[in-house]
Design a protein around this motif. Structure first.
Motif, mmCIF file in Angstrom:
data_model
loop_
_atom_site.group_PDB
_atom_site.id
_atom_site.type_symbol
_atom_site.label_atom_id
_atom_site.label_comp_id
_atom_site.label_asym_id
_atom_site.label_seq_id
_atom_site.Cartn_x
_atom_site.Cartn_y
_atom_site.Cartn_z
ATOM 1 N N TYR A 146 -13.460 -6.149 6.953
ATOM 2 C CA TYR A 146 -12.975 -6.194 5.572
ATOM 3 C C TYR A 146 -13.508 -7.457 4.917
ATOM 4 N N VAL A 147 -14.401 -7.310 3.959
ATOM 5 C CA VAL A 147 -14.959 -8.469 3.269
ATOM 6 C C VAL A 147 -14.123 -8.710 2.006
ATOM 7 N N VAL A 148 -13.138 -9.546 2.147
ATOM 8 C CA VAL A 148 -12.158 -9.773 1.080
ATOM 9 C C VAL A 148 -11.825 -11.272 1.042
ATOM 10 N N ILE A 204 -17.363 -1.078 6.930
ATOM 11 C CA ILE A 204 -17.316 -2.321 6.152
ATOM 12 C C ILE A 204 -16.627 -2.041 4.829
ATOM 13 N N ASP A 205 -15.493 -2.641 4.637
ATOM 14 C CA ASP A 205 -14.742 -2.519 3.390
ATOM 15 C C ASP A 205 -15.286 -3.606 2.473
ATOM 16 N N LEU A 206 -15.962 -3.205 1.394
ATOM 17 C CA LEU A 206 -16.586 -4.223 0.546
ATOM 18 C C LEU A 206 -16.510 -3.849 -0.933
ATOM 19 N N SER A 207 -16.678 -4.830 -1.754
ATOM 20 C CA SER A 207 -16.669 -4.706 -3.217
ATOM 21 C C SER A 207 -15.256 -4.399 -3.712
ATOM 22 N N ILE A 256 -17.761 1.121 2.733
ATOM 23 C CA ILE A 256 -16.655 1.762 2.028
ATOM 24 C C ILE A 256 -16.203 0.925 0.830
ATOM 25 N N ASN A 257 -16.275 1.526 -0.342
ATOM 26 C CA ASN A 257 -15.818 0.859 -1.558
ATOM 27 C C ASN A 257 -14.388 1.345 -1.828
ATOM 28 N N TYR A 258 -13.443 0.518 -1.427
ATOM 29 C CA TYR A 258 -12.026 0.896 -1.481
ATOM 30 C C TYR A 258 -11.493 0.546 -2.873
ATOM 31 N N ILE A 259 -11.800 1.433 -3.801
ATOM 32 C CA ILE A 259 -11.484 1.196 -5.212
ATOM 33 C C ILE A 259 -9.978 1.010 -5.424
ATOM 34 N N GLY A 309 -10.683 5.264 -2.351
ATOM 35 C CA GLY A 309 -9.900 4.088 -2.718
ATOM 36 C C GLY A 309 -8.427 4.273 -2.430
ATOM 37 N N GLU A 310 -7.621 3.481 -3.118
ATOM 38 C CA GLU A 310 -6.189 3.489 -2.815
ATOM 39 C C GLU A 310 -5.541 4.838 -3.097
ATOM 40 N N ALA A 311 -5.932 5.463 -4.211
ATOM 41 C CA ALA A 311 -5.284 6.732 -4.582
ATOM 42 C C ALA A 311 -5.543 7.821 -3.543
#
Ligand code: ARG
Length: 554
Positions: A322-324, A111-114, A150-153, A250-252
């Motif tokens: 993906y909760v977006v 779960i991609d969240l926050s 997963i917090n995909y900063i 996250g992205e980096a």
């Protein structure tokens, strides 16, 4: 219950029945279930009245107390006594595990969240993603899946070059330490303002980002520091919300994982040039997915492709969610499409779970009197208001500040989750905190009230049921529906199913509480206490699934 009755009915019905044909009358005087026979009249060439009479006369079952044929309806009255006895024992026995299932078979769901962006305020959109995503994770877990949060900063992109430049020109360490996000945001805004009159700043910003990408030690150290400060600030919000994560990749994190993806796209002949940039062309009507800019820089989509593949390899998920917000729907459709074109059949297991905006006075809630709204301040305001309410209504309460936090934060969570996530929602703290109406505090209050009965009565060891009155029966019917509600919420990835259910159960309990003697009727005390205990179990579990606490006293 409904399925069971349908099966029994089928044995005496001249027609194949379907679940939707069996109704639940709003008025229980008309039975617990009713089968309208009008649709069968044509097929059977008989009047609905006589069909209803025929079915009614042959319908018998231990769960059924009485059957009536009235004006073409078969009205079925259940055997309240036996059903109630069974159900209460099941709920008491299973306790918090009531409604759980093994449906998911331990399958992993990522779960991609926050996923907030560092050096920027935690927005209302990120709040929704956090709250909805967390509840979905809890629902999945209850249904036997293994959720991975997963917090995909958002910690990479050209904006960090601008921020580095601005900090070096105008920033200082002390301000960042004191108020990291406010300070960094101000610097970022100033950069844009000054760049309007001095465009050379943009070149400086680009150069700084290039240095960052090339691993320049000084640039990296600053970036790391901004990230740490931002994450510390976010962590305070997560602590208040009671949310934790399994990964902060996250992205980096994907910087060195994109090249293989770009190569794979190339090998598969999917990458084409368009105005100097590299893109993957998609179906008719869908814009192409941008993979590399003309200067060779990768993009948001490139990182998401790398992340999706990495997640599949790492977790072998059965589903990836993906909760977006709604506004990124096209992006996720493109990602899925590119992955399919690459031959990854698991692209079908990817689901974008979109949601609407948070509005205040009908407008997108991002600024207030020209200032940024920091979520932490909003949460604190809610807690303070809750604290004020407690001081007015129950000043003697033991753990006031703990309860105020549970109620204040719970009010925000509940008002978000009670409507279908796709809707925009209005943000109004006063309304959310009311103890009447469809609010979090209303449900929490019913739960606390039930606990106070239980404290006075003491939990019963055994109970006997003499009669089940209408108030009690309403509760029993609701309790019996809980497992289906959990399943529906989980199937539809829709926590509002549970929030609405919790309001219904709280309402049913309140009318029971207002109309039925629990403590002073000694013949029924044990049974009614057991019923109250079941309400506590299911209300508490419903609140937990929404990510809320259930104080025992309020
Ligand atoms: N950081 C992004 C934003 O604030 C959200 C990221 C969502 N997740 C993702 N895998 N793209 O808009």
């Amino acid at each position: 219950m409904k399925k069971g009755i349908l099966q029994v009915l089928q044995t005496v019905s001249p027609i194949q029945l379907e679940e939707h044909m069996l109704e639940r009358p709003a008025n229980s005087k008309l039975g617990d279930f009713a089968l309208p026979c009008f649709p069968f009249a044509k097929i059977l060439r008989k009047s609905p009245v006589s069909i209803a009479e025929e079915i009614a006369s042959s319908l018998t079952h231990p769960s059924i107390r009485k059957v009536e044929a009235v004006n073409g309806y078969v009205n079925i009255f259940l055997n309240r006594h036996a059903i109630t006895d069974d159900l209460l024992h099941i709920v008491l026995d299973k306790s918090a595990a009531y409604g759980s299932s093994t449906e998911g078979n331990g399958g992993v769901v990522t779960i991609d969240l926050s996923s907030p962006n560092i050096a920027k305020p935690f927005s209302m959109g990120h709040l929704r993603s956090t709250v909805i995503g967390n509840s979905i994770a809890l629902l999945l877990e209850k249904s036997g899946y293994q959720p991975v949060k997963i917090n995909y900063i958002g910690d990479w992109g050209t904006q960090f070059g601008k921020l580095l430049t601005a900090y070096r020109k105008w920033g200082n360490e002390e301000d960042v330490r004191k108020e990291p996000i406010k300070t960094l945001l101000k610097l970022y805004i100033r950069f844009h303002e000054e760049a309007e009159t001095d465009p050379s700043l943009n070149d400086e910003g680009r150069a700084a980002f290039k240095a960052l990408e090339d691993g320049d030690a000084d640039a990296l150290a600053l970036w790391e520091w901004f990230k740490t400060e931002s994450l510390n600030e976010f962590q305070r919000i997560y602590d208040l919300l009671g949310v934790s994560f399994d990964s902060y990749n996250g992205e980096a994190y994907y910087n060195d994982k994109m090249e293989p993806v770009v190569e794979e796209l190339e090998d598969k002949g999917l990458l084409v040039e368009s105005d100097g940039a590299m893109v993957v062309e998609l179906e008719e009507g869908m814009p192409p997915c941008l993979i590399k800019k003309s200067d060779g820089a990768t993009l948001y989509a490139t990182r998401d492709l790398a992340a999706a593949i990495d997640r599949k390899n790492k977790y072998d998920f059965v589903k990836s969610i993906y909760v977006v917000g709604n506004e990124q729907s096209l992006h996720f459709t493109q990602i899925k499409n590119v992955l399919s074109k690459m031959g990854h059949d698991w692209a079908n297991d990817i689901t974008h779970v979109p949601f609407g905006l948070i509005l205040q006075g009908g407008k997108k809630m991002s600024t207030r009197k020209g200032k940024i709204v920091l979520l932490e301040e909003v949460l604190k305001e809610a807690i303070e208001l809750a604290q004020k309410n407690i001081e007015e209504k129950n000043p003697a309460l033991a753990n006031k500040s703990e309860v105020a936090e549970a109620v204040g934060v719970g009010a925000i969570l509940f008002s978000d989750l009670k409507q279908h996530r796709k809707h925009d929602i209005e943000f109004d703290l006063e309304t959310m905190l009311q103890t009447e109406g469809e609010t979090g505090p209303y449900v929490q209050y019913a739960h606390a009230r039930a606990n106070s009965i239980l404290r006075k009565a003491g939990a019963p060891n055994t109970f006997a049921i003499s009669e089940v009155n209408d108030h009690e029966w309403d509760i029993v019917k609701l309790l019996s529906r809980f497992p289906q509600e959990v399943k529906r919420a989980n199937d539809d990835l829709d926590p509002s199913v549970i929030a609405k259910y919790a309001v219904d159960l709280a309402q049913a309990f309140n009318s029971f509480y207002g109309n039925v003697q629990v403590l002073s009727d000694s013949a029924n005390k044990a049974y009614r206490t057991a019923l109250t205990e079941c309400v506590i179990i299911v209300l508490k579990e419903s609140l937990r699934l929404l990510g809320m606490k259930a104080p025992e006293e309020m």
